[in-house]
Design a protein around this motif. Structure first.
Motif, PDB file in Angstrom:
ATOM      1  N   GLN A  67       0.797  -1.166  -0.001  1.00  0.00           N
ATOM      2  CA  GLN A  67       0.130   0.011   0.064  1.00  0.00           C
ATOM      3  C   GLN A  67       0.919   1.204  -0.136  1.00  0.00           C
ATOM      4  OE1 GLN A  67      -3.544  -0.159   2.679  1.00  0.00           O
ATOM      5  NE2 GLN A  67      -2.951   1.862   3.058  1.00  0.00           N
ATOM      6  N   GLY A  68       0.580   2.288  -0.933  1.00  0.00           N
ATOM      7  CA  GLY A  68       1.287   3.231  -1.082  1.00  0.00           C
ATOM      8  C   GLY A  68       0.853   4.544  -0.134  1.00  0.00           C
ATOM      9  N   GLY A  69      -0.392   4.679  -0.066  1.00  0.00           N
ATOM     10  CA  GLY A  69      -0.890   5.800   0.693  1.00  0.00           C
ATOM     11  C   GLY A  69      -1.474   5.381   1.983  1.00  0.00           C
ATOM     12  N   ARG A  70      -1.369   6.016   3.218  1.00  0.00           N
ATOM     13  CA  ARG A  70      -1.900   5.719   4.346  1.00  0.00           C
ATOM     14  C   ARG A  70      -3.672   5.702   4.202  1.00  0.00           C
ATOM     15  NH1 ARG A  70      -0.966   9.209   9.806  1.00  0.00           N
ATOM     16  NH2 ARG A  70      -2.696   8.654  10.932  1.00  0.00           N
ATOM     17  N   ALA A  71      -4.059   4.739   4.855  1.00  0.00           N
ATOM     18  CA  ALA A  71      -5.502   4.673   4.647  1.00  0.00           C
ATOM     19  C   ALA A  71      -6.163   3.738   5.965  1.00  0.00           C
ATOM     20  CB  ALA A  71      -6.038   4.193   3.274  1.00  0.00           C
ATOM     21  N   VAL A  88      -4.895   4.194  -2.691  1.00  0.00           N
ATOM     22  CA  VAL A  88      -4.283   3.080  -1.887  1.00  0.00           C
ATOM     23  C   VAL A  88      -3.108   2.506  -2.409  1.00  0.00           C
ATOM     24  CG1 VAL A  88      -4.901   0.475  -1.428  1.00  0.00           C
ATOM     25  CG2 VAL A  88      -6.674   2.538  -1.321  1.00  0.00           C
ATOM     26  N   ARG A  89      -2.887   2.465  -3.880  1.00  0.00           N
ATOM     27  CA  ARG A  89      -1.864   1.650  -4.646  1.00  0.00           C
ATOM     28  C   ARG A  89      -0.620   2.648  -4.461  1.00  0.00           C
ATOM     29  NH1 ARG A  89      -2.973  -1.182  -9.862  1.00  0.00           N
ATOM     30  NH2 ARG A  89      -3.782  -2.721  -8.488  1.00  0.00           N
ATOM     31  N   SER A  90      -0.876   4.077  -4.854  1.00  0.00           N
ATOM     32  CA  SER A  90       0.476   4.904  -5.184  1.00  0.00           C
ATOM     33  C   SER A  90       0.579   6.178  -3.887  1.00  0.00           C
ATOM     34  CB  SER A  90       0.074   5.647  -6.402  1.00  0.00           C
ATOM     35  OG  SER A  90      -0.880   6.591  -6.237  1.00  0.00           O
ATOM     36  N   GLY A  91      -0.556   6.203  -3.138  1.00  0.00           N
ATOM     37  CA  GLY A  91      -0.289   7.252  -2.214  1.00  0.00           C
ATOM     38  C   GLY A  91      -0.284   8.685  -2.486  1.00  0.00           C
ATOM     39  N   SER A  92      -1.126   9.043  -3.814  1.00  0.00           N
ATOM     40  CA  SER A  92      -0.704  10.137  -4.485  1.00  0.00           C
ATOM     41  C   SER A  92      -1.782  11.219  -4.130  1.00  0.00           C
ATOM     42  CB  SER A  92      -1.028  10.052  -5.932  1.00  0.00           C
ATOM     43  OG  SER A  92      -2.148   9.500  -6.393  1.00  0.00           O
ATOM     44  N   GLU A  93      -2.834  10.665  -3.162  1.00  0.00           N
ATOM     45  CA  GLU A  93      -3.668  11.871  -2.802  1.00  0.00           C
ATOM     46  C   GLU A  93      -3.305  12.152  -1.398  1.00  0.00           C
ATOM     47  OE1 GLU A  93      -7.654  10.349  -5.074  1.00  0.00           O
ATOM     48  OE2 GLU A  93      -7.401   9.849  -2.925  1.00  0.00           O
ATOM     49  N   HIS A  94      -3.924  13.337  -0.892  1.00  0.00           N
ATOM     50  CA  HIS A  94      -3.922  13.802   0.468  1.00  0.00           C
ATOM     51  C   HIS A  94      -4.822  12.778   1.424  1.00  0.00           C
ATOM     52  CE1 HIS A  94      -4.146  16.261   4.026  1.00  0.00           C
ATOM     53  NE2 HIS A  94      -5.206  16.212   4.080  1.00  0.00           N
ATOM     54  N   PHE A  95      -4.107  12.345   2.356  1.00  0.00           N
ATOM     55  CA  PHE A  95      -4.781  11.260   3.323  1.00  0.00           C
ATOM     56  C   PHE A  95      -5.899  12.068   3.946  1.00  0.00           C
ATOM     57  CE2 PHE A  95      -5.195   9.782   7.508  1.00  0.00           C
ATOM     58  CZ  PHE A  95      -5.441   8.463   7.300  1.00  0.00           C
ATOM     59  N   GLU A  96      -6.859  11.302   3.897  1.00  0.00           N
ATOM     60  CA  GLU A  96      -8.164  11.995   4.331  1.00  0.00           C
ATOM     61  C   GLU A  96      -8.574  11.548   5.831  1.00  0.00           C
ATOM     62  OE1 GLU A  96     -11.660  11.215   1.984  1.00  0.00           O
ATOM     63  OE2 GLU A  96     -10.415  11.357  -0.024  1.00  0.00           O
ATOM     64  N   ARG A  97      -9.469  12.277   6.717  1.00  0.00           N
ATOM     65  CA  ARG A  97      -9.491  12.280   8.311  1.00  0.00           C
ATOM     66  C   ARG A  97     -10.015  10.899   8.515  1.00  0.00           C
ATOM     67  NH1 ARG A  97     -10.114  16.001  11.745  1.00  0.00           N
ATOM     68  NH2 ARG A  97     -11.059  15.740  13.683  1.00  0.00           N
TER      69      ARG A  97
END
Length: 284
Positions: A16-20, A260-269
Motif C-alpha cells: 500500500q502506497g498511501g496511508r488509509a 491505496v496503490r500509489s499514495g498520490s492523494e492527500h490522506f483523508e480524515r
C-alpha cells in the motif's frame, strides 16, 4: 481432520502506497501475517492492536475489523498474509490439549515468535513449497505453525455458527464479476426471495449491501496484491465503468483506488481517528 487432498493456502503480499483506514473488513478465512514495513493498527471491540514492522499476528474469520495501514517513507506499507483453514487451528489446539481458546475470535499478536517459527512461516509463504509436499505433510507444517503462534499468544477464538450473510459472502466471492441477483441467491439457498430477504433483515443487512461490500473487499484485495490496471480491477468485481467503480470504492473506503496503490492523494480524515484512539493505549 481435513482430507489429505486439500486446497493449499497461497500467501498474499499486500502493498500500500498511501496511508488509509478501512472499516468493516471481513476475512472468510483466518489469516496469519507479518508486517514487513510500516505500521498496522487493528480495531476490534474498541480496542486497538498496533503492530510495527517485523511483528506477527492473527486475523480471525468472519469478524468485521477496522484496519489502518501506515507506510513509513521512503517505503510502502507491506504485509505478507497466509490464510489457513479454520479446521487446522482446531486440530492443532486439540492436540495441544491445554490451550485456552477465547470464546470470540479477535485479532491477536504473536509476541516473541522464535527464529525457528519465523523460518517456518517464511517457508510456508514461499510460493510452491507447500504444494510440493504430500497433503498430510503440508497440513502438519501448517499445524506446527499454528501451534507456534498459539504458544506466543495468538490463539484463534471459537468458531461462530455461520450466518446467512457469511454464506452469501462466500458464494459471491467465488465469482464477484457475475451478475448476482436476489433470485440467484435464493435458488442457491433453496428458499424463496421473500424468505431470503427476511432472514437477511434479521441479521441487519440486505442482499444489495452484501453484494456491494463483498465486491469492494475483493477489489481492495486485488489493488493490494496485484498490479492489475484499475479498469481490469473494476471488471474483475463486476463494474464495466472504471469511473463508477472508483466512485463506489471511494464511497466505501473513503479514499480512491489509486491512493491505496500509489499514495498520490492527500490522506483523508477517515484514518486519523484510529491513529488517535490507538495513541492513548499503545506506545508509538
Amino acid at each position: 481432520m481435513l482430507d489429505d487432498v486439500f486446497p493449499v493456502p497461497t500467501r498474499a503480499l499486500i502493498r500500500q502506497g498511501g496511508r488509509a483506514c478501512f472499516y468493516r473488513l471481513v476475512n472468510t478465512s483466518p489469516i496469519l501475517f507479518q508486517v514487513q514495513s510500516g505500521t498496522k493498527i487493528i480495531m476490534a471491540n474498541d480496542r486497538p492492536l498496533r503492530l510495527e514492522a517485523g511483528a506477527y499476528g492473527l486475523l480471525p474469520d468472519y469478524q468485521p475489523l477496522t484496519m489502518e495501514n501506515i507506510p513509513k517513507a521512503p517505503r510502502n506499507y507491506q504485509t505478507v498474509a497466509l490464510p489457513v483453514p479454520r479446521q487446522l487451528f482446531e486440530d492443532a489446539y486439540a492436540r495441544m490439549g491445554s490451550i485456552a481458546v477465547p470464546s470470540r475470535p479477535l485479532p491477536a499478536s504473536a509476541s516473541s515468535l522464535p527464529e525457528e517459527a519465523a523460518v517456518l512461516f517464511d517457508y510456508c509463504c514461499q510460493p510452491g513449497n507447500l504444494a510440493r509436499l504430500p497433503g498430510a505433510i503440508a497440513k502438519a507444517r501448517l499445524m506446527e505453525l499454528v501451534t507456534w503462534f498459539a504458544l506466543c499468544g495468538a490463539v484463534l477464538g471459537e468458531g461462530q455458527s455461520p450466518r446467512l450473510e457469511d454464506r452469501l459472502r462466500q458464494m459471491i466471492e467465488s465469482d464477484p464479476a457475475f451478475d448476482w441477483t436476489l433470485a440467484h441467491a435464493a435458488r442457491s439457498f433453496n428458499m424463496s426471495e421473500a424468505t431470503l430477504r427476511r432472514r437477511l433483515a434479521a441479521e441487519n443487512t440486505g442482499f444489495s449491501e452484501i453484494l456491494s461490500d463483498t465486491r469492494m473487499n475483493r477489489a481492495l484485495g486485488l489493488i493490494h496484491t496485484t498490479t492489475l490496471p484499475m479498469a481490469q480491477v473494476a471488471l474483475e468485481v463486476g463494474y464495466d465503468s472504471p469511473s463508477q467503480f472508483s466512485a463506489r470504492f471511494k464511497e466505501r473506503f473513503g479514499v480512491s483506488p489509486r491512493h491505496v496503490r500509489s499514495g498520490s492523494e492527500h490522506f483523508e480524515r477517515i484514518g486519523a481517528e484510529v491513529e488517535r484512539s490507538g495513541a492513548d493505549a499503545l506506545p508509538r
